[in-house]
Scaffold this motif. Structure first.
Motif: not given
Length: 115
Positions: A83-84, A89, A66, A86, A17
């Motif tokens: 959050n979460s 991103d 997310r 990848k 995060s």
């Protein structure tokens, strides 16, 4: 004139995060239309999340569930909780303050998601 300063980017592992901040200064009327965009290498800048007024928000499909955009009117600050995360991103994230005549942008903050 409006000045936007982003912070909070960095290197994070997949699943991690980050929280981005954007402090707005100058001729600020409202934070209710501000948003976050991102640009990955070789790609066009795209919307991540933005306010659509005092209550409504809009998110890119790829970040729904997310990412969360929020604001603190007393501090003239807009946040993006991510959050979460990848690898996809990974991008430079920009804060945006739109007006009728000019689109203001911050300098951007790099987010890298990698193990």
């Amino acid at each position: 004139q409006v000045q936007l300063v982003e912070s909070g980017g960095g290197l994070v592992q997949p699943g991690g995060s980050l929280r981005l901040s954007c402090v707005a200064s100058g001729n600020i009327f409202t934070l209710n239309l501000m948003g976050w965009y991102r640009q990955a290498p070789g790609k066009e800048r795209e919307l991540v999340a933005r306010f659509m007024g005092s209550i409504s928000t809009k998110y890119a499909d790829s970040v729904k569930g997310r990412f969360t955009i929020s604001r603190d009117n007393a501090k003239n600050t807009v946040y993006l909780q991510m959050n979460s995360l990848k690898p996809e991103d990974t991008a430079v994230y920009y804060c945006n303050y739109p007006t009728v005549s000019v689109n203001y942008w911050g300098q951007g903050t790099q987010v890298t998601v990698s193990s």
